[in-house]
Scaffold this motif. Structure first.
Motif, PDB file in Angstrom:
ATOM      1  N   ASN A 322       0.836  -1.187   0.000  1.00 53.35           N
ATOM      2  CA  ASN A 322       0.000   0.000   0.000  1.00 53.35           C
ATOM      3  C   ASN A 322       0.872   1.238   0.000  1.00 53.35           C
ATOM      4  OD1 ASN A 322       0.636  -0.715   2.887  1.00 53.35           O
ATOM      5  ND2 ASN A 322      -0.206   1.330   3.114  1.00 53.35           N
ATOM      6  N   ARG A 385      10.406  -2.343   2.817  1.00 57.62           N
ATOM      7  CA  ARG A 385       9.636  -3.531   3.179  1.00 57.62           C
ATOM      8  C   ARG A 385       8.545  -3.861   2.174  1.00 57.62           C
ATOM      9  NH1 ARG A 385       9.313  -2.639   9.635  1.00 57.62           N
ATOM     10  NH2 ARG A 385      11.510  -3.108  10.031  1.00 57.62           N
ATOM     11  N   ASN A 387       7.800  -5.529  -1.824  1.00 52.85           N
ATOM     12  CA  ASN A 387       8.281  -6.708  -2.543  1.00 52.85           C
ATOM     13  C   ASN A 387       8.388  -6.253  -3.987  1.00 52.85           C
ATOM     14  OD1 ASN A 387       9.077  -9.260  -3.085  1.00 52.85           O
ATOM     15  ND2 ASN A 387       7.033 -10.187  -2.902  1.00 52.85           N
ATOM     16  N   ILE A 388       9.551  -5.652  -4.280  1.00 58.67           N
ATOM     17  CA  ILE A 388       9.627  -4.778  -5.451  1.00 58.67           C
ATOM     18  C   ILE A 388       9.847  -5.543  -6.751  1.00 58.67           C
ATOM     19  CG2 ILE A 388      10.894  -2.859  -6.461  1.00 58.67           C
ATOM     20  CD1 ILE A 388      11.643  -2.083  -3.561  1.00 58.67           C
TER      21      ILE A 388
ATOM     22  N   TYR B  64      14.687  -5.180  -0.841  1.00 61.59           N
ATOM     23  CA  TYR B  64      13.309  -5.680  -0.946  1.00 61.59           C
ATOM     24  C   TYR B  64      12.949  -6.042  -2.370  1.00 61.59           C
ATOM     25  CZ  TYR B  64      13.256  -3.907   3.729  1.00 61.59           C
ATOM     26  OH  TYR B  64      13.566  -3.692   5.039  1.00 61.59           O
ATOM     27  N   ARG B  65      13.946  -6.473  -3.131  1.00 57.36           N
ATOM     28  CA  ARG B  65      13.650  -6.893  -4.507  1.00 57.36           C
ATOM     29  C   ARG B  65      12.727  -8.099  -4.461  1.00 57.36           C
ATOM     30  NH1 ARG B  65      18.381  -8.402  -2.732  1.00 57.36           N
ATOM     31  NH2 ARG B  65      19.183 -10.516  -3.079  1.00 57.36           N
ATOM     32  N   TYR B  66      12.046  -8.314  -5.534  1.00 59.34           N
ATOM     33  CA  TYR B  66      10.994  -9.330  -5.552  1.00 59.34           C
ATOM     34  C   TYR B  66      11.515 -10.720  -5.218  1.00 59.34           C
ATOM     35  CZ  TYR B  66       7.512 -12.546  -7.220  1.00 59.34           C
ATOM     36  OH  TYR B  66       6.608 -13.559  -7.294  1.00 59.34           O
ATOM     37  N   ARG B  67      10.844 -11.345  -4.285  1.00 55.27           N
ATOM     38  CA  ARG B  67      11.076 -12.772  -4.048  1.00 55.27           C
ATOM     39  C   ARG B  67       9.701 -13.397  -3.873  1.00 55.27           C
ATOM     40  NH1 ARG B  67      14.025 -13.287   0.560  1.00 55.27           N
ATOM     41  NH2 ARG B  67      15.889 -12.006   0.506  1.00 55.27           N
ATOM     42  N   ARG B  70       8.394 -13.615  -0.382  1.00 53.62           N
ATOM     43  CA  ARG B  70       8.334 -12.438   0.473  1.00 53.62           C
ATOM     44  C   ARG B  70       6.932 -11.850   0.457  1.00 53.62           C
ATOM     45  NH1 ARG B  70      12.826  -9.289   1.408  1.00 53.62           N
ATOM     46  NH2 ARG B  70      13.610  -9.354  -0.704  1.00 53.62           N
ATOM     47  N   LYS B  71       6.524 -11.369   1.596  1.00 50.91           N
ATOM     48  CA  LYS B  71       5.252 -10.668   1.624  1.00 50.91           C
ATOM     49  C   LYS B  71       5.522  -9.250   2.094  1.00 50.91           C
ATOM     50  CE  LYS B  71       0.499 -10.998   3.017  1.00 50.91           C
ATOM     51  NZ  LYS B  71      -0.654 -11.843   3.077  1.00 50.91           N
ATOM     52  N   ALA B  72       5.027  -8.297   1.333  1.00 47.21           N
ATOM     53  CA  ALA B  72       5.277  -6.906   1.701  1.00 47.21           C
ATOM     54  C   ALA B  72       4.546  -6.577   3.000  1.00 47.21           C
ATOM     55  CB  ALA B  72       4.800  -5.978   0.591  1.00 47.21           C
ATOM     56  N   GLU B  73       5.068  -5.586   3.663  1.00 44.88           N
ATOM     57  CA  GLU B  73       4.436  -5.138   4.894  1.00 44.88           C
ATOM     58  C   GLU B  73       3.155  -4.379   4.562  1.00 44.88           C
ATOM     59  OE1 GLU B  73       6.136  -2.611   8.658  1.00 44.88           O
ATOM     60  OE2 GLU B  73       6.342  -1.790   6.653  1.00 44.88           O
ATOM     61  N   TYR B  74       2.178  -4.428   5.443  1.00 45.68           N
ATOM     62  CA  TYR B  74       0.959  -3.654   5.228  1.00 45.68           C
ATOM     63  C   TYR B  74       0.929  -2.558   6.271  1.00 45.68           C
ATOM     64  CZ  TYR B  74      -3.982  -2.600   4.456  1.00 45.68           C
ATOM     65  OH  TYR B  74      -5.164  -1.989   4.158  1.00 45.68           O
ATOM     66  N   LYS B  75       1.174  -1.333   5.840  1.00 47.26           N
ATOM     67  CA  LYS B  75       1.254  -0.263   6.816  1.00 47.26           C
ATOM     68  C   LYS B  75       0.704   1.015   6.227  1.00 47.26           C
ATOM     69  CE  LYS B  75       4.342   1.143  10.389  1.00 47.26           C
ATOM     70  NZ  LYS B  75       5.690   1.088  10.902  1.00 47.26           N
TER      71      LYS B  75
END
Ligand code: HEM
Ligand SMILES: [Cu+2]
Ligand SMILES: [Cu+2]
Lengths: 608, 278, 211
Positions: A322, A385, A387-388, B64-67, B70-75
């Protein structure tokens, strides 16, 4: 036609059947009050594709026209760069042509390319789709808006062919010089330019009426203002700015036209030229500057705010996260928009206006830096943080951040009145505004095109060409404009046809040659990009629906790519903001805006 | 990986360019060295921000390149962090602005002992006018301009008689003499700019604008027009020569006053008429 | 249903990601104001026009201070024109009241009268122009004249634009082929626009006679 809202009992298209385990809170959809919108249905080829009232077609028409005239602006810049880098070798440009090129290049790039592209192009295409409307609220007016814009562009082009050629007054068109001999195109060229600008303003006002009212009144059920994607916020705010700022340009254009044709003296002071005193007199050139910059500064944000909005969405989607600080992002857009009306005279620190204005305008200008900086922090913190995915739109978004921050900090120099004194009207200014309102927004334009091209055509752009395009454009443009600041430090004035006889300038010959070569390389790469755009329509890899896994409504139309009326029989109903990526506890990686909580295994997002 | 490194290299490259660059401003030759100080302050503060933000971005791109796992943070937001960043930025901006405004105040407050000099710009050249012994410049108007009166001086004004007219693109100044230049344009906008003095201001027909400075170094400086004024803008150059006391008085002695010029002109005219009669 | 009173600060402080807010938001019908789009459109146009006229007024006040300004001698015809315009606005209000009462016959007659008055006004303005030209007062003669021509032309063009929509509504009434609610709205909006242009004219005229 009347629309039925999709009932949430009906299976949502993207839902998978295993998600039914969660019992939703009571969801009821209030009864509809009125039919949403009458939709015009085109009957012939002409009304469908040429005199179209479909915002999507109009958007594409705007974009293509803006690109075509933008190419003229680009080619003009090559001529100027050749002259600046290799004045001895390329002598085909005289000073008159050079100044005409500077003027037309600047005006084309700022108004006819960027403004038209962001508001007319992206605004038309995206606003109805993103807010869940079938079309703009006044489709007919919207169509007329495009045709007036096209006419304005044609008048602008016509000015290349009148006796004396186009105006060479600089894109600021300052009187009295713009309409006095001694400036190229001071008879016909300038008048056509003023007429073209006035037409642009009228056409834009028609379009702007649509964008604003569509956003305010034609959103679909559940789409509150604070659930709109930032793209819509950016374009919406920019349009309001434009509606309030363009009148100043219009007023200035009309008065100058009269000065030029009827011999009035709104802006003409007492002048002694060519051995005699002119009949006109008493007017105020500084008044023109105030009017021009009362338009001109908001104009910078008219270009920047849509870019801010779009890049926020690009970053969020491609980082699967987000957008960080959504509310702050909205506030920043609104605050920047409001403040942009009280900073205009920072372009006039050395204009000879009352010097005490300097205190006020320096302060307001530096205040704007704060919300702007916050936007930058939030973009970068969105990456944090995440997931780019390093897709091409993401690459352009990153390129935007670098160039925008670079151009933004030099803005702090120029806004600080005393620092502006040595730097104003030098190449430092040229480097600053190209970085911040030339390259940075263009990065967003490119990123946006790679992002939404599949939506428009159903095909992807070629990835290899895209990567080349990004790296050459980003690195090349940076190589052009970063060193250019140092020319400004030396003191090289802008709008100089040549100046190699000055002792301290000779040291920069090599630098200028380097910049020219970089500019040519960057320029030619854009041709590669255009080739990609046109060839991918036919040859591009087919894109599946919603290739980037985005949440906003434009990707969730009934047909893909969206067709006339956008949303099939029923308008979507919105249940969430567009940034539900990687929601904790949810079984889905992303939750589109029109997916009701009943179809998500956990509706409750844990918020810390 | 590759992408992050290139972005980092762009930033590092910019820093290297800065230190390596032979292109930098000319040594200051007036009292406005504190403008340079302001630039330096802005340069380091904002430069640091640029480097930090961009390197942080490059770091994120790498870290934080794509893996797939990985789960992105929700903030959605972090009020505290946002507030702190706002506060720091506001303080930083204030720190840049405050000294800037102080210097601006000096820039627009002309010292009492300043010597007034008029700079007259036209398409495309420069003329100058110095006050005579009375220390005051006579008033002018463009409607008075004629062959006899190229500056449009008011003949009724007692101050104008001894005004010294320098009808030449070279202006001489005495070192360490505070000057207030009064800027006047006959036709369109121009701007009197000498890079080494750091100061500039537009010249507007119908209005007299001004600024002041103290030339602190002897030498020969180029005047550039810094406001676009038509085809000849780029050739609109002149020279300022900063002399010591002696050279300056020598130069001054060679200049003529308005009164003398009028006398000369009328003699010439008489001669001309006489010639025509013969 | 959702409350249509817009409180910007409240709106901007919503947290759309919070479930409590989401429950409220799901009820939202997607409109910001309880206004028709046409009404909002006319208001937007009036805002833009107001900005344009205000900027002209500012320019006027700036230019006025210069020594070469010579006040304009307004001919009495201008007063008559002004009265005609006031009348037009007044009658337009009548037309609106009649149409609100569904008395379209009377409304039609009132509209026709408005049209006549408005065209008379424009003709009157042109006569004033002719008068000025005949006594050698051109736009280039003095900035006050220039502003006079500019103001009257711009105001007249605004009126012509209004007359276009007036014409559409009136034709519909004349041919007896109309949608009641739409025509009511059209008449109401035109009336508002006429009042707006009257106010603009009074301000401009006042400014010109006062200086
Ligand atoms: C790589 C592409 C571009 C190149 C090589 C380029 C080059 C130049 C050059 C050489 C000048 C003249 C500087 C002078 O003589 O003072 C100029 C002026 C200008 N450019 Fe660009 N430019 C490019 C893209 C853009 C874009 C995208 C914009 C959009 C904002 C833009 C806006 C302007 C403006 C407003 C001026 C000032 C015109 C004036 O002084 O009146 N340029 N550009
Ligand atoms: Cu600005
Ligand atoms: Cu110049």
């Amino acid at each position: 036609m009347s629309d039925e809202y999709k009932d949430n009992k009906i299976e949502a298209k993207s839902a998978d059947s295993s998600s039914g385990g969660y019992a939703p809170p009571v969801e009821h959809i209030p009864a509809k009050e009125a039919p949403e919108q009458e939709l015009y249905h085109a009957k012939s080829f002409w009304t469908k594709w040429v005199f179209s009232q479909d915002a999507k077609v109009i958007g594409v028409q705007y974009a293509l026209t803006a690109t075509a005239i933008g190419l003229v602006g680009l080619v003009l810049s090559w001529g100027m760069r050749l002259q600046l880098g290799f004045p001895e070798t390329f002598s085909f440009l005289g000073p008159a042509t050079y100044y005409q090129s500077v003027t037309m290049h600047g005006m084309i790039m700022v108004i006819y390319l960027l403004t038209a592209l962001f508001l007319g192009g992206f605004g038309n295409y995206l606003i109805p789709l993103m807010v869940g409307a079938r079309d703009m609220v006044f489709p007919y007016v919207n169509m007329v808006s495009y045709w007036v814009f096209l006419a304005a562009v044609l008048v602008l082009i016509a000015s290349f062919f009148v006796p004396g050629g186009p105006t060479g007054a600089g894109w600021t068109l300052y009187p009295p010089q713009a309409i006095l001999p001694g400036t190229p195109g001071s008879e016909y060229g300038i008048v056509l330019m003023l007429v073209s600008l006035s037409m642009f303003v009228i056409g834009f006002t028609m379009g702007g009426l649509n964008y604003v009212i569509t956003v305010l009144q034609a959103r679909t059920r559940g789409m509150t203002m604070m659930r709109m994607p930032l793209t819509v916020w950016g374009i919406f705010t920019a349009t309001i700015l434009a509606l309030l700022a363009f009148p100043a340009l219009f007023v200035a254009c009309i008065m100058m036209t009269l000065d030029s044709i009827l011999g009035t003296s709104f802006f003409m002071p007492d002048i002694f030229t060519m051995g005699e005193k002119l009949k006109t007199g008493g007017g105020s050139p500084i008044l023109f500057q105030h009017l021009f910059w009362f338009f001109g500064h908001p104009e910078v944000y008219i270009v920047a705010l849509p870019a801010f909005g779009i890049v926020s969405d690009l970053i969020s989607v491609h980082a699967r996260k987000n957008i960080f600080g959504y509310r702050m992002m909205v506030w920043a857009i609104v605050i920047i928009g409001a403040l942009s009306f009280v900073v205009w005279a920072h372009h006039m620190y050395v204009s000879g206006m009352n010097p005490y204005f300097g205190f006020f305008f320096a302060t307001t200008t530096l205040i704007i830096a704060v919300p702007t900086a916050i936007k930058v922090y939030n973009w970068v913190l969105t990456l944090w943080r995440g997931n780019i995915h390093l897709t091409i739109p993401m690459l352009f978004a990153l390129g935007f951040i670098v160039t925008f921050v670079n151009g933004g900090i030099t803005g702090l120099f120029l806004g600080n009145v005393i620092i502006d004194i040595p730097l104003s009207d030098t190449y430092f200014v040229v480097a600053h505004f190209h970085m911040v309102m030339g390259i940075a927004p263009l990065m967003v334009v490119f990123g946006a095109i790679y992002h939404w091209y599949p939506l428009i055509t159903g095909r992807h752009l070629n990835q290899t060409l895209g990567k080349i395009h990004f790296w050459v454009t980003f690195l090349g443009a940076y190589a052009i404009y970063f060193p250019m600041h140092y020319l400004g430090f030396i003191g090289v004035p802008r709008r100089y046809f040549e100046m190699y006889d000055s002792p301290y300038m000779t040291s920069a010959i090599g630098l200028n040659q380097f910049i020219t070569i970089a500019a040519l390389i960057v320029g030619f790469t854009q041709i590669l990009f255009l080739y990609n755009i046109f060839s991918s329509v036919f040859k591009g890899e087919k894109s599946e629906r919603n290739p980037w896994k985005a949440n906003s409504l434009e990707w969730h139309t009934s047909d893909y790519p969206p067709t006339h009326g956008n949303f099939g029989k029923e308008l979507p109903v919105v249940y969430r903001w567009p940034y539900d990526f990687s929601v904790p506890g949810s079984d889905k990686e992303y939750i589109p805006q029109d997916v009701p909580p009943s179809q998500v295994s956990t509706a409750k997002a844990e918020i810390t | 990986m590759f992408v992050a490194i290139i972005f980092a290299l762009v930033i590092v490259g910019s820093i290297i360019f800065h230190f390596w660059s032979p292109w930098w401003w000319t040594p200051v030759a007036s009292n406005w060295g504190n403008i340079d100080d302001n630039i330096i302050l802005s340069f380091w503060v904002t430069g640091t921000v640029f480097v930090v933000v961009c390197l942080f971005m490059a770091y994120c791109v790498w870290r934080y390149r794509y893996r797939p796992d990985r789960k992105a943070e929700y903030k959605p937001e972090d009020k505290k962090l946002e507030f702190r960043l706002t506060l720091i930025t506001a303080l930083g901006v204030a720190a840049l602005l405050a000294p800037g405004l102080v210097t601006w105040n000096q820039y627009i407050s002309v010292p009492k002992d300043a010597m007034k000099i008029e700079v007259l710009a036209y398409q495309w050249g420069w003329n100058f006018r110095l006050p005579g012994n009375d220390g005051a410049l006579g008033t002018t108007s463009v409607s008075l301009i004629s062959d006899e009166n190229p500056y449009g001086l008011n003949p009724e004004d007692p101050n104008s008689k001894d005004d010294i007219l320098v009808m030449d693109a070279d202006l001489h100044l005495k070192i360490n003499q505070t000057v207030k230049i009064e800027l006047r344009s006959l036709d369109v906008l121009h701007n009197f700019y000498i890079p080494q003095f750091r100061a500039k201001m537009d010249m507007i027909p119908g209005i007299i604008s001004y600024y002041w400075f103290i030339p602190e170094k002897k030498g020969d400086f180029e005047i550039l027009c810094a406001e676009y004024c038509g085809l000849g803008h780029y050739v609109m150059r002149g020279r300022v020569l900063v002399d010591d006391e002696k050279d300056y008085s020598n130069w001054l002695a060679r200049q003529i006053t308005y009164e003398k010029m009028l006398a000369q002109k009328s003699v010439e005219k008489k001669l001309l008429i006489a010639e025509n009669k013969n | 249903m959702s409350n249509k009173e817009l409180n910007i600060f409240k709106l901007l402080s919503q947290k759309p990601w919070e479930p409590a807010q989401a429950a409220l938001d799901n009820e939202h019908d997607g409109k910001t104001f309880g206004l028709s789009k046409a009404k909002l459109g006319v208001r937007t146009v009036m805002v833009v026009s107001t900005v344009i006229f205000s900027l002209f007024v500012v320019s006027y006040s700036d230019r006025m201070l210069v020594h070469d300004w010579k006040s304009l001698s307004e001919p009495w015809l201008l007063w008559i024109n002004t009265i005609i315009l006031i009348f037009a606005s007044f009658i337009f209000n009548k037309a609106k009241v009649y149409s609100d009462q569904n008395n379209f016959n009377k409304s039609k007659n009132a509209l026709l009268l408005v049209g006549f008055l408005t065209f008379s006004f424009i003709t009157g303005q042109l006569l004033v122009w002719q008068h000025f030209v005949s006594i050698g007062q051109y736009a280039s003669t003095n900035p006050a004249n220039a502003f006079f021509y500019l103001f009257t032309a711009l105001h007249g063009l605004h009126l012509l634009g209004g007359l276009f929509f007036w014409g559409k509504a009136t034709t519909k009434l004349l041919t007896n082929n109309f949608n009641v609610s739409k025509t009511k709205q059209a008449i109401e909006l035109c009336a508002i626009y006429w009042h707006f242009l009257l106010i603009v004219w009074l301000i401009l005229f006042g400014l010109m006679i006062a200086t």
